[in-house]
Write a protein that holds these residues in place. Structure first.
Motif, PDB file in Angstrom:
ATOM      1  N   ASN A  20     -11.625  46.403 -10.233  1.00  0.00           N
ATOM      2  CA  ASN A  20     -11.091  46.432 -11.586  1.00  0.00           C
ATOM      3  C   ASN A  20     -12.211  46.338 -12.615  1.00  0.00           C
ATOM      4  OD1 ASN A  20      -8.079  46.026 -10.898  1.00  0.00           O
ATOM      5  ND2 ASN A  20      -9.074  44.328  -9.843  1.00  0.00           N
ATOM      6  N   SER A  21     -12.087  47.119 -13.683  1.00  0.00           N
ATOM      7  CA  SER A  21     -13.054  47.061 -14.770  1.00  0.00           C
ATOM      8  C   SER A  21     -12.961  45.712 -15.471  1.00  0.00           C
ATOM      9  CB  SER A  21     -12.783  48.192 -15.760  1.00  0.00           C
ATOM     10  OG  SER A  21     -13.662  48.108 -16.855  1.00  0.00           O
ATOM     11  N   LYS A  22     -14.096  45.089 -15.743  1.00  0.00           N
ATOM     12  CA  LYS A  22     -14.103  43.762 -16.362  1.00  0.00           C
ATOM     13  C   LYS A  22     -14.020  43.847 -17.887  1.00  0.00           C
ATOM     14  CE  LYS A  22     -16.634  39.356 -16.100  1.00  0.00           C
ATOM     15  NZ  LYS A  22     -15.571  38.608 -15.408  1.00  0.00           N
ATOM     16  N   TYR A  23     -14.532  44.930 -18.457  1.00  0.00           N
ATOM     17  CA  TYR A  23     -14.549  45.089 -19.911  1.00  0.00           C
ATOM     18  C   TYR A  23     -13.989  46.448 -20.301  1.00  0.00           C
ATOM     19  CZ  TYR A  23     -17.855  41.203 -19.463  1.00  0.00           C
ATOM     20  OH  TYR A  23     -18.445  40.010 -19.146  1.00  0.00           O
ATOM     21  N   ASP A  24     -13.564  46.556 -21.552  1.00  0.00           N
ATOM     22  CA  ASP A  24     -13.021  47.823 -22.039  1.00  0.00           C
ATOM     23  C   ASP A  24     -14.104  48.886 -22.190  1.00  0.00           C
ATOM     24  OD1 ASP A  24     -10.456  46.802 -22.165  1.00  0.00           O
ATOM     25  OD2 ASP A  24     -10.648  46.185 -24.267  1.00  0.00           O
ATOM     26  N   LEU A  25     -15.341  48.462 -22.458  1.00  0.00           N
ATOM     27  CA  LEU A  25     -16.447  49.386 -22.655  1.00  0.00           C
ATOM     28  C   LEU A  25     -17.598  49.038 -21.723  1.00  0.00           C
ATOM     29  CD1 LEU A  25     -16.606  49.549 -26.564  1.00  0.00           C
ATOM     30  CD2 LEU A  25     -15.794  51.347 -25.033  1.00  0.00           C
ATOM     31  N   PRO A  26     -18.469  50.013 -21.415  1.00  0.00           N
ATOM     32  CA  PRO A  26     -19.697  49.704 -20.683  1.00  0.00           C
ATOM     33  C   PRO A  26     -20.505  48.651 -21.443  1.00  0.00           C
ATOM     34  CG  PRO A  26     -19.351  52.069 -20.793  1.00  0.00           C
ATOM     35  CD  PRO A  26     -18.348  51.460 -21.711  1.00  0.00           C
ATOM     36  N   GLN A  27     -21.343  47.934 -20.709  1.00  0.00           N
ATOM     37  CA  GLN A  27     -22.127  46.847 -21.290  1.00  0.00           C
ATOM     38  C   GLN A  27     -23.618  47.184 -21.296  1.00  0.00           C
ATOM     39  OE1 GLN A  27     -20.419  43.730 -22.398  1.00  0.00           O
ATOM     40  NE2 GLN A  27     -18.934  45.420 -22.292  1.00  0.00           N
ATOM     41  N   LEU A  28     -24.296  46.825 -22.382  1.00  0.00           N
ATOM     42  CA  LEU A  28     -25.740  46.973 -22.469  1.00  0.00           C
ATOM     43  C   LEU A  28     -26.359  45.744 -21.821  1.00  0.00           C
ATOM     44  CD1 LEU A  28     -28.027  48.768 -23.595  1.00  0.00           C
ATOM     45  CD2 LEU A  28     -27.984  47.344 -25.663  1.00  0.00           C
ATOM     46  N   ILE A  29     -27.090  45.962 -20.703  1.00  0.00           N
ATOM     47  CA  ILE A  29     -27.573  44.840 -19.888  1.00  0.00           C
ATOM     48  C   ILE A  29     -29.076  44.930 -19.709  1.00  0.00           C
ATOM     49  CG2 ILE A  29     -27.474  43.797 -17.584  1.00  0.00           C
ATOM     50  CD1 ILE A  29     -24.565  44.664 -17.426  1.00  0.00           C
ATOM     51  N   ASP A  30     -29.729  43.786 -19.812  1.00  0.00           N
ATOM     52  CA  ASP A  30     -31.170  43.670 -19.575  1.00  0.00           C
ATOM     53  C   ASP A  30     -31.435  43.945 -18.091  1.00  0.00           C
ATOM     54  OD1 ASP A  30     -33.794  42.870 -19.192  1.00  0.00           O
ATOM     55  OD2 ASP A  30     -33.633  41.112 -20.489  1.00  0.00           O
ATOM     56  N   LEU A  31     -32.287  44.919 -17.809  1.00  0.00           N
ATOM     57  CA  LEU A  31     -32.561  45.289 -16.409  1.00  0.00           C
ATOM     58  C   LEU A  31     -33.166  44.138 -15.615  1.00  0.00           C
ATOM     59  CD1 LEU A  31     -33.997  48.909 -16.850  1.00  0.00           C
ATOM     60  CD2 LEU A  31     -31.709  48.250 -16.124  1.00  0.00           C
ATOM     61  N   ASP A  32     -33.875  43.238 -16.285  1.00  0.00           N
ATOM     62  CA  ASP A  32     -34.479  42.103 -15.596  1.00  0.00           C
ATOM     63  C   ASP A  32     -33.445  41.089 -15.114  1.00  0.00           C
ATOM     64  OD1 ASP A  32     -37.023  43.083 -15.839  1.00  0.00           O
ATOM     65  OD2 ASP A  32     -37.503  41.953 -17.656  1.00  0.00           O
ATOM     66  N   LYS A  33     -32.206  41.223 -15.572  1.00  0.00           N
ATOM     67  CA  LYS A  33     -31.150  40.289 -15.181  1.00  0.00           C
ATOM     68  C   LYS A  33     -30.320  40.809 -14.008  1.00  0.00           C
ATOM     69  CE  LYS A  33     -32.235  37.422 -18.437  1.00  0.00           C
ATOM     70  NZ  LYS A  33     -32.956  36.161 -18.075  1.00  0.00           N
TER      71      LYS A  33
END
Length: 201
Positions: A20-33
């Motif tokens: 299941n999708s967790k959010y309505d939109l894609p998320q901007l995520i720090d690659l180091d995380k």
């Protein structure tokens, strides 16, 4: 480079049971995380990607340096219930699919990227998404070795019957894999697992 989540194609895998999708939109995520699990040989542990394809990574580096294609599906991560620390780094996410893309982005020095974030009710749902998401019509598609590894893992987990018919029936979900690749994968899996076959392999 400014990335706009509202322009990205939000891939929906709701037809995969337990995904299941967790959010309505894609998320901007720090690659180091983002943590990329590795196997005992230090290779990315996506079972359908037994080897990192350096040629593919190199090509992706060139393509991704030119920007994001909002029409293409995004890499997929899941949020870790508890952050993990490895070699002094803290990770908040685990990569599910997109190891070649993330490797290319990191080598390009990219700091953050858009990701689809999913919740998974079962381990099987994670592996189902890996198989289906990696069913690319172009670029780095499935290989016989990768599909054989996936079938073998599913047999060992009891998710599918150890038979040639069951292997072929499962692989019907993949629409972009050439018939020759499917055949080679099934033959390998039958030999490796001693699977029942109507015909001598």
């Amino acid at each position: 480079m400014v990335l706009n989540p509202q322009r990205a194609r939000h891939a929906s895998y709701v037809y995969i049971q337990g995904c299941n999708s967790k959010y309505d939109l894609p998320q901007l995520i720090d690659l180091d995380k983002i943590w990329i699990p590795l196997d005992e040989k230090g290779r990315p542990a996506n079972i359908t990607r037994p080897e990192l394809d350096e040629k593919n990574v190199s090509g992706l580096q060139t393509g991704l340096a030119n920007g994001i294609d909002y029409n293409c599906p995004l890499p997929v991560v899941k949020e870790l219930e508890n952050p993990i620390q490895i070699d002094g780094k803290t990770y908040l996410y685990e990569l599910i699919v997109g190891v070649h893309r993330v490797t290319a982005l990191r080598r390009n020095g990219t700091k953050s990227w858009l990701f689809d974030v999913y919740d998974f009710d079962t381990e099987q749902a994670e592996y189902d998404l890996q198989d289906i998401e990696n069913d690319h019509p172009s670029n780095k598609g499935h290989t016989p070795d990768g599909l054989c590894a996936s079938l073998t893992y599913r047999v060992n987990k009891g998710w599918i019957e150890n038979s040639e018919d069951a292997f072929r029936d499962y692989l019907k979900i993949l629409k972009n894999v050439p018939y020759q690749t499917i055949n080679a994968a099934v033959r390998k899996a039958v030999r490796l697992n001693g699977a029942y076959s109507k015909y001598k392999v």
